[in-house]
Design an enzyme around this catalytic site. Structure first.
Site, PDB file in Angstrom:
ATOM      1  N   HIS A 133       0.821  -1.201   0.000  1.00  0.00           N
ATOM      2  CA  HIS A 133       0.000   0.000   0.000  1.00  0.00           C
ATOM      3  C   HIS A 133       0.862   1.262   0.000  1.00  0.00           C
ATOM      4  O   HIS A 133       0.694   2.133   0.848  1.00  0.00           O
ATOM      5  CB  HIS A 133      -0.920   0.014   1.218  1.00  0.00           C
ATOM      6  CG  HIS A 133      -1.775  -1.206   1.364  1.00  0.00           C
ATOM      7  ND1 HIS A 133      -2.816  -1.486   0.521  1.00  0.00           N
ATOM      8  CD2 HIS A 133      -1.730  -2.230   2.262  1.00  0.00           C
ATOM      9  CE1 HIS A 133      -3.390  -2.628   0.890  1.00  0.00           C
ATOM     10  NE2 HIS A 133      -2.742  -3.094   1.938  1.00  0.00           N
ATOM     11  N   PRO A 134       1.803   1.408  -0.923  1.00  0.00           N
ATOM     12  CA  PRO A 134       2.635   2.628  -0.919  1.00  0.00           C
ATOM     13  C   PRO A 134       1.808   3.860  -1.279  1.00  0.00           C
ATOM     14  O   PRO A 134       0.883   3.791  -2.094  1.00  0.00           O
ATOM     15  CB  PRO A 134       3.707   2.331  -1.973  1.00  0.00           C
ATOM     16  CG  PRO A 134       3.084   1.323  -2.876  1.00  0.00           C
ATOM     17  CD  PRO A 134       2.186   0.495  -2.012  1.00  0.00           C
TER      18      PRO A 134
END
Length: 206
Positions: A133-134
């Site tokens: 989930h950058p």
């Protein structure tokens, strides 16, 4: 093969006084692949820091647009992020020591139940990664350092907006799917010239 991966999860405060959880836990029915664990019977408890203070950098490699950018995520450059993960490792051990799970667990494969203190911190530094989930590489905001303005427009360029998790000014304390949908919904309104609803206006259900 019938598992979706993380079958259970939790949000945890690692110390008293926090206004929101700073740690997410995921339970995985099987060992994490790699490092000789794929053929073992077991389970994995994944821990993820949510209150992130480390900040990376993305810079141009050259003036050639075909060159990939230089990306430095700067993981754990803020010691407080490492503190959260250490607390998560201890909590994972506490969970597996509770009945009835304790009767099924025969030992700790990684990093090993004997690893603690500075050695545990070093192990975490060597194995840390993203949880898929950058965010925040094109953060929006009103200050001069923001890549995008509050209406998702890239500063210094005409006709270009960013509509994905990269415009988030900070990493949300949880999975990024729902916040990204909210950004896309707001972007759709911006494209159509629809003003943001006032905080005093009731939300219309459809």
């Amino acid at each position: 093969m019938s598992s979706c991966g993380a079958e259970a999860g939790a949000f945890v405060r690692t110390r008293p006084g926090l206004t929101a959880p700073d740690l997410q836990i995921g339970a995985h029915p099987g060992p994490i692949p790699g490092e000789g664990s794929a053929n073992r019977r077991g389970l994995a408890i994944l821990v993820s820091a949510l209150d992130i203070h480390s900040r990376g950098r993305i810079t141009l490699r050259s003036t050639d647009p075909a060159d990939p950018p230089l990306i430095d995520p700067a993981y754990l450059s803020a010691e407080t992020d490492l503190d959260i993960l250490v607390a998560g490792a201890h909590l994972a051990r506490d969970i597996t020591a509770c009945s009835p799970l304790a009767g099924l667990v025969t030992g700790e494969h990684q990093p090993g139940g004997h690893v603690d203190g500075p050695a545990l911190r070093e192990w975490i530094r060597g194995h840390v990664g993203t949880m898929f989930h950058p965010t925040s590489s094109c953060a929006m905001g009103a200050d001069e350092w923001a890549v995008c303005d509050p209406e998702l427009r890239v500063r210094g360029l005409d006709g270009l907006r960013v509509v994905d998790a990269s415009v988030m000014p900070a990493v949300p304390r949880g999975n990024t799917n729902a916040p990204t949908i909210a950004i896309a919904e707001r972007a759709a309104d911006l494209f159509r010239g629809i003003a943001a609803p006032s905080s005093q206006e009731p939300v219309q259900q459809t």
